[in-house]
Scaffold this motif. Structure first.
Motif, mmCIF file in Angstrom:
data_model
loop_
_atom_site.group_PDB
_atom_site.id
_atom_site.type_symbol
_atom_site.label_atom_id
_atom_site.label_comp_id
_atom_site.label_asym_id
_atom_site.label_seq_id
_atom_site.Cartn_x
_atom_site.Cartn_y
_atom_site.Cartn_z
ATOM 1 N N ARG A 56 0.772 -1.138 0.101
ATOM 2 C CA ARG A 56 0.013 -0.064 -0.177
ATOM 3 C C ARG A 56 0.968 1.128 -0.069
ATOM 4 O O ARG A 56 0.531 2.227 -0.754
ATOM 5 C CB ARG A 56 -0.867 -0.090 1.151
ATOM 6 C CG ARG A 56 -2.111 0.871 1.020
ATOM 7 C CD ARG A 56 -3.134 0.807 2.276
ATOM 8 N NE ARG A 56 -2.463 0.992 3.665
ATOM 9 C CZ ARG A 56 -3.316 1.423 4.693
ATOM 10 N NH1 ARG A 56 -4.210 1.139 4.687
ATOM 11 N NH2 ARG A 56 -2.409 1.663 5.830
ATOM 12 N N ALA A 59 1.947 1.939 -3.330
ATOM 13 C CA ALA A 59 0.866 2.391 -4.120
ATOM 14 C C ALA A 59 0.792 1.322 -5.657
ATOM 15 O O ALA A 59 0.299 1.440 -6.324
ATOM 16 C CB ALA A 59 1.134 3.611 -4.991
ATOM 17 N N ALA A 62 -4.520 -0.673 -4.193
ATOM 18 C CA ALA A 62 -5.340 0.538 -3.704
ATOM 19 C C ALA A 62 -6.702 0.064 -3.430
ATOM 20 O O ALA A 62 -7.201 -1.010 -4.112
ATOM 21 C CB ALA A 62 -5.328 1.457 -4.635
ATOM 22 N N TYR A 69 -9.305 -4.313 -1.699
ATOM 23 C CA TYR A 69 -7.974 -3.772 -2.316
ATOM 24 C C TYR A 69 -7.621 -4.510 -3.482
ATOM 25 O O TYR A 69 -7.720 -5.718 -3.517
ATOM 26 C CB TYR A 69 -6.589 -3.849 -1.119
ATOM 27 C CG TYR A 69 -6.765 -2.701 -0.261
ATOM 28 C CD1 TYR A 69 -5.938 -1.649 -0.561
ATOM 29 C CD2 TYR A 69 -7.358 -2.547 1.081
ATOM 30 C CE1 TYR A 69 -5.798 -0.408 0.251
ATOM 31 C CE2 TYR A 69 -7.286 -1.573 1.689
ATOM 32 C CZ TYR A 69 -6.526 -0.525 1.316
ATOM 33 O OH TYR A 69 -6.557 0.392 2.235
ATOM 34 N N THR A 72 -3.093 -2.118 -8.719
ATOM 35 C CA THR A 72 -3.322 -0.952 -9.402
ATOM 36 C C THR A 72 -2.384 -1.143 -10.629
ATOM 37 O O THR A 72 -1.939 -1.899 -10.968
ATOM 38 C CB THR A 72 -2.520 0.405 -8.782
ATOM 39 O OG1 THR A 72 -1.201 0.169 -8.263
ATOM 40 C CG2 THR A 72 -3.269 0.581 -7.392
ATOM 41 N N ARG A 73 -2.397 0.216 -11.501
ATOM 42 C CA ARG A 73 -1.410 -0.045 -12.809
ATOM 43 C C ARG A 73 -0.143 -0.069 -12.699
ATOM 44 O O ARG A 73 0.686 -0.674 -13.226
ATOM 45 C CB ARG A 73 -1.831 1.231 -13.614
ATOM 46 C CG ARG A 73 -3.351 1.191 -14.349
ATOM 47 C CD ARG A 73 -3.342 2.277 -15.440
ATOM 48 N NE ARG A 73 -4.908 1.907 -15.977
ATOM 49 C CZ ARG A 73 -5.069 1.730 -17.067
ATOM 50 N NH1 ARG A 73 -4.258 0.952 -17.733
ATOM 51 N NH2 ARG A 73 -6.482 1.748 -17.551
#
Length: 86
Positions: A56, A59, A62, A69, A72-73
């Motif tokens: 987290r 990042a 997310a 959760y 992410t990209r």
């Protein structure tokens, strides 16, 4: 980006459609437990609270609107592609 073996394993599970379900403490300020599930519904034992916090903070995962959760990209770009992570 350097990613440990355990981080890699969790990110692979998330990239294949998994999710991390979190639970808050009584005050609602801190996450106290997490469970990582694959898309088939199996629980991943390698995912700890410390590992979750590292992902987290970087990042790589997310949560949107209180949902579980997901990757992410940035997390997708950081994970190395493998044919199968089993």
């Amino acid at each position: 980006m350097n990613i440990s073996k355990y981080e890699q394993r969790v990110l692979h599970a998330l990239a294949q459609g998994g999710r991390i379900v979190h639970r808050w403490d009584d005050t609602g300020k801190h996450i106290v437990t997490i469970d990582c599930f694959t898309r088939e519904g199996h629980r991943l034992a390698d995912c700890s609270l410390a590992l979750f916090r590292r992902l987290r903070r970087r990042a790589l995962i997310a949560s949107m609107g209180g949902q579980p959760y997901r990757i992410t990209r940035l997390g997708l770009a950081a994970v190395r592609s493998q044919l199968d992570n089993r």
